[in-house]
Design a protein around this motif. Structure first.
Motif, mmCIF file in Angstrom:
data_model
loop_
_atom_site.group_PDB
_atom_site.id
_atom_site.type_symbol
_atom_site.label_atom_id
_atom_site.label_comp_id
_atom_site.label_asym_id
_atom_site.label_seq_id
_atom_site.Cartn_x
_atom_site.Cartn_y
_atom_site.Cartn_z
ATOM 1 N N VAL A 1 0.840 -1.203 0.000
ATOM 2 C CA VAL A 1 0.000 0.000 0.000
ATOM 3 C C VAL A 1 0.871 1.247 0.000
ATOM 4 N N ILE A 2 0.271 2.364 -0.416
ATOM 5 C CA ILE A 2 0.896 3.680 -0.321
ATOM 6 C C ILE A 2 -0.104 4.620 0.330
ATOM 7 N N GLY A 3 0.376 5.425 1.289
ATOM 8 C CA GLY A 3 -0.501 6.334 2.002
ATOM 9 C C GLY A 3 -0.080 7.781 1.823
ATOM 10 N N TYR A 4 -1.068 8.674 1.923
ATOM 11 C CA TYR A 4 -0.828 10.108 1.753
ATOM 12 C C TYR A 4 -1.484 10.863 2.907
ATOM 13 N N GLN A 5 -0.702 11.710 3.577
ATOM 14 C CA GLN A 5 -1.190 12.523 4.696
ATOM 15 C C GLN A 5 -1.736 13.824 4.132
ATOM 16 N N ILE A 6 -3.057 13.935 3.995
ATOM 17 C CA ILE A 6 -3.669 15.141 3.426
ATOM 18 C C ILE A 6 -3.512 16.318 4.379
ATOM 19 N N THR A 7 -3.850 16.100 5.641
ATOM 20 C CA THR A 7 -3.652 17.066 6.723
ATOM 21 C C THR A 7 -3.124 16.285 7.922
ATOM 22 N N PRO A 8 -2.692 16.966 8.995
ATOM 23 C CA PRO A 8 -2.269 16.213 10.185
ATOM 24 C C PRO A 8 -3.377 15.340 10.768
ATOM 25 N N GLN A 9 -4.627 15.656 10.458
ATOM 26 C CA GLN A 9 -5.754 14.887 11.004
ATOM 27 C C GLN A 9 -6.322 13.846 10.031
ATOM 28 N N LEU A 10 -5.997 13.937 8.751
ATOM 29 C CA LEU A 10 -6.636 13.075 7.744
ATOM 30 C C LEU A 10 -5.592 12.420 6.856
ATOM 31 N N SER A 11 -5.689 11.106 6.732
ATOM 32 C CA SER A 11 -4.798 10.350 5.842
ATOM 33 C C SER A 11 -5.612 9.364 5.026
ATOM 34 N N VAL A 12 -5.121 9.061 3.830
ATOM 35 C CA VAL A 12 -5.775 8.105 2.943
ATOM 36 C C VAL A 12 -4.706 7.154 2.404
ATOM 37 N N ALA A 13 -5.154 5.992 1.933
ATOM 38 C CA ALA A 13 -4.213 5.014 1.386
ATOM 39 C C ALA A 13 -4.945 4.078 0.440
ATOM 40 N N ALA A 14 -4.170 3.461 -0.440
ATOM 41 C CA ALA A 14 -4.704 2.475 -1.371
ATOM 42 C C ALA A 14 -3.607 1.473 -1.688
ATOM 43 N N GLY A 15 -4.015 0.315 -2.164
ATOM 44 C CA GLY A 15 -3.030 -0.697 -2.510
ATOM 45 C C GLY A 15 -3.664 -1.894 -3.183
ATOM 46 N N ALA A 16 -2.846 -2.866 -3.462
ATOM 47 C CA ALA A 16 -3.289 -4.100 -4.105
ATOM 48 C C ALA A 16 -3.271 -5.226 -3.092
ATOM 49 N N GLN A 17 -4.068 -6.224 -3.347
ATOM 50 C CA GLN A 17 -3.950 -7.463 -2.593
ATOM 51 C C GLN A 17 -3.747 -8.610 -3.582
ATOM 52 N N VAL A 18 -2.736 -9.404 -3.318
ATOM 53 C CA VAL A 18 -2.402 -10.543 -4.162
ATOM 54 C C VAL A 18 -2.567 -11.797 -3.311
ATOM 55 N N GLN A 19 -3.402 -12.707 -3.782
ATOM 56 C CA GLN A 19 -3.711 -13.897 -3.005
ATOM 57 C C GLN A 19 -3.238 -15.161 -3.719
ATOM 58 N N TYR A 20 -2.768 -16.100 -2.903
ATOM 59 C CA TYR A 20 -2.455 -17.445 -3.378
ATOM 60 C C TYR A 20 -3.197 -18.425 -2.493
ATOM 61 N N ALA A 21 -3.944 -19.330 -3.097
ATOM 62 C CA ALA A 21 -4.736 -20.306 -2.347
ATOM 63 C C ALA A 21 -4.329 -21.718 -2.723
ATOM 64 N N ARG A 22 -4.367 -22.587 -1.744
ATOM 65 C CA ARG A 22 -4.186 -24.013 -2.004
ATOM 66 C C ARG A 22 -5.276 -24.760 -1.250
ATOM 67 N N SER A 23 -5.730 -25.866 -1.831
ATOM 68 C CA SER A 23 -6.874 -26.552 -1.255
ATOM 69 C C SER A 23 -6.789 -28.052 -1.521
ATOM 70 N N ARG A 24 -7.543 -28.798 -0.721
ATOM 71 C CA ARG A 24 -7.728 -30.219 -0.965
ATOM 72 C C ARG A 24 -9.107 -30.605 -0.459
ATOM 73 N N LEU A 25 -9.887 -31.242 -1.312
ATOM 74 C CA LEU A 25 -11.232 -31.687 -0.984
ATOM 75 C C LEU A 25 -11.338 -33.184 -1.242
ATOM 76 N N THR A 26 -11.854 -33.931 -0.265
ATOM 77 C CA THR A 26 -12.085 -35.363 -0.471
ATOM 78 C C THR A 26 -13.492 -35.722 0.002
ATOM 79 N N GLN A 27 -14.057 -36.741 -0.615
ATOM 80 C CA GLN A 27 -15.331 -37.293 -0.172
ATOM 81 C C GLN A 27 -15.459 -38.705 -0.711
ATOM 82 N N ALA A 28 -16.249 -39.508 0.010
ATOM 83 C CA ALA A 28 -16.471 -40.887 -0.415
ATOM 84 C C ALA A 28 -17.492 -40.933 -1.545
ATOM 85 N N ILE A 29 -17.388 -41.963 -2.370
ATOM 86 C CA ILE A 29 -18.353 -42.215 -3.445
ATOM 87 C C ILE A 29 -19.019 -43.551 -3.174
ATOM 88 N N ASP A 30 -20.348 -43.563 -3.210
ATOM 89 C CA ASP A 30 -21.117 -44.770 -2.894
ATOM 90 C C ASP A 30 -21.266 -45.636 -4.154
#
Length: 408
Positions: free
Chosen positions: A125-154
């Protein structure tokens, strides 16, 4: 965590608050680093009954215990000031994760055997101090997911319905196992405002991230040879690639901090999470003759509300307490055993100690109570045609123990 996250979106005391509001980046002096680790100790129990798709008793363990897995959750964050107005930061978190593992042969095995999901998130993220009382910021989020799903079959029911001699529903099981991983991206924005010397307010938005879990689907055949026969005749139940779409939800977080007396701060927090984006879990195989797996979820949007207090008797110690209510996303009509969701009630306490001007430590303990939830899945619901019925109830509780080290 010591205040049940009350006021987290309105605090910029250290880099660890970047996850709750990117505008916390503007609170840095020269630079600081937060490292923390939280242990989740979970207990769970259930009581269930089930039938096969043929209407016969499924058989198996009816009272599983401790099927929700314990976990260690790490996090780290760093802030650095560029000049009087600009600051940079980055946080590394594990915001979403789940492990459920039911005993082999339990009655609900046609709905779920094991589930493992971990989502790692990096947010520069990058933030900017507009005034001593007010600040704003924005940024990216990058996600990596891993998963495993199992179930029985009848395969016993599949064989009986297709006239296989000697096929017995519920007694000739195989297994489906899908492991996957995915990358995704989104964004965050936030603001912090101090309208008076004793009041801080914060608001942030974290976008949805669309993940497409891709991996290998593997089948384990029954010992009676029914699955092997079906495979030889139709090509179904052959190992192949598979995929499942999984959105991680958008959220809006608000916080407030009010220093109402010497050494005392009252805290409040509110978070809205767009869980309604989670409509279903659909596993699609690359092999078109393999069966797909559909679980209807239809989750609802949720609110998390918390209140807490901080007390600083001196410049060294900080004491914290808090409580929170966290709504369940899963509605009763679609509750299923992979994610045995329920409303959560938090009680938290913590303590902070400043060793030097450059080193702080924070310790917190939370206990989460959940009421018993009821599950009813019938064979005539969409996606359950080959699973039979499953009915019962489950309950869980959790203790969280967290430690943070802050370096300046």
């Amino acid at each position: 965590m010591g205040t049940a996250y009350a006021g987290a979106a309105a605090s910029n005391a250290n880099a660890g608050y970047l996850f709750y509001n990117p505008a916390a980046v503007s609170g840095v002096g020269d630079y600081d680093l937060s490292l923390n680790l939280t242990g989740l100790i979970l207990g769970s129990s259930g009581a269930f009954a089930a039938t096969t798709a043929a209407g016969t008793p499924a058989g198996g363990l009816t009272r599983p215990q401790d099927f929700i897995g314990d976990a260690l959750v790490p996090a780290a964050a760093l802030r650095y000031r560029l000049n009087d107005r600009l600051a940079l930061g980055v946080s590394f978190t594990v915001p979403w994760g789940e492990v459920t593992h039911y005993p082999d042969g339990w009655v609900g095995r046609y709905y779920a055997a094991s589930t493992s999901l971990t989502v790692f998130n990096a947010t520069p993220v990058i933030g900017y101090q507009i005034t001593p009382q007010l600040s704003v910021a924005a940024g990216a989020q990058v996600q990596y997911a891993r998963s495993r799903l199992t179930q029985a079959i009848d395969f016993g029911t599949l064989g009986a319905l297709n006239g296989f001699p000697g096929a017995v529903p519920g007694a000739m099981d195989g297994m489906a196992d899908l492991g996957g991983h995915s990358w995704g991206a989104g964004y965050v924005v936030g603001a912090m405002w101090s309208p008076s010397p004793v009041l801080d307010l914060g608001l942030s938005y974290r976008s949805e991230v669309q993940l497409v879990l891709k991996g290998k689907e593997h089948f384990q055949y029954d010992s009676a040879g029914i699955a092997a026969t079906i495979n030889a005749l139709t090509g179904a139940f052959a190992d192949s690639g598979g995929r499942a779409d999984l959105p991680t939800p958008a959220s809006v977080t608000a916080g407030a901090r009010w220093r109402f007396a010497d050494g005392w701060t009252a805290l409040g927090g509110l978070e809205y999470t767009n869980w309604s984006s989670l409509r279903q879990l659909l596993v699609l195989p690359d092999n078109v003759v393999n069966p797909s797996s559909l679980t209807v979820l239809n989750w609802k949007d949720t609110w998390f509300g918390s209140i807490g207090f901080e007390f600083r008797p001196d410049d060294v110690w900080t004491l914290r307490v808090g409580t929170a209510y966290d709504m369940a996303g899963a509605p009763p009509e679609t509750l299923e055993p992979r994610i045995p969701d329920a409303d959560r009630y938090w009680i938290s306490a913590g303590v902070g100690y400043r060793w030097t001007a450059h080193l702080d430590t924070n310790f917190a303990v939370s206990h989460i109570f959940t009421p018993r939830s009821t599950l009813v899945q019938s064979a005539d619901m969409i996606g359950n045609e080959a699973r039979g019925t499953l009915a019962g109830s489950s309950s869980s509780d959790a203790t969280l123990i967290g430690l943070e080290v802050v370096l300046r």
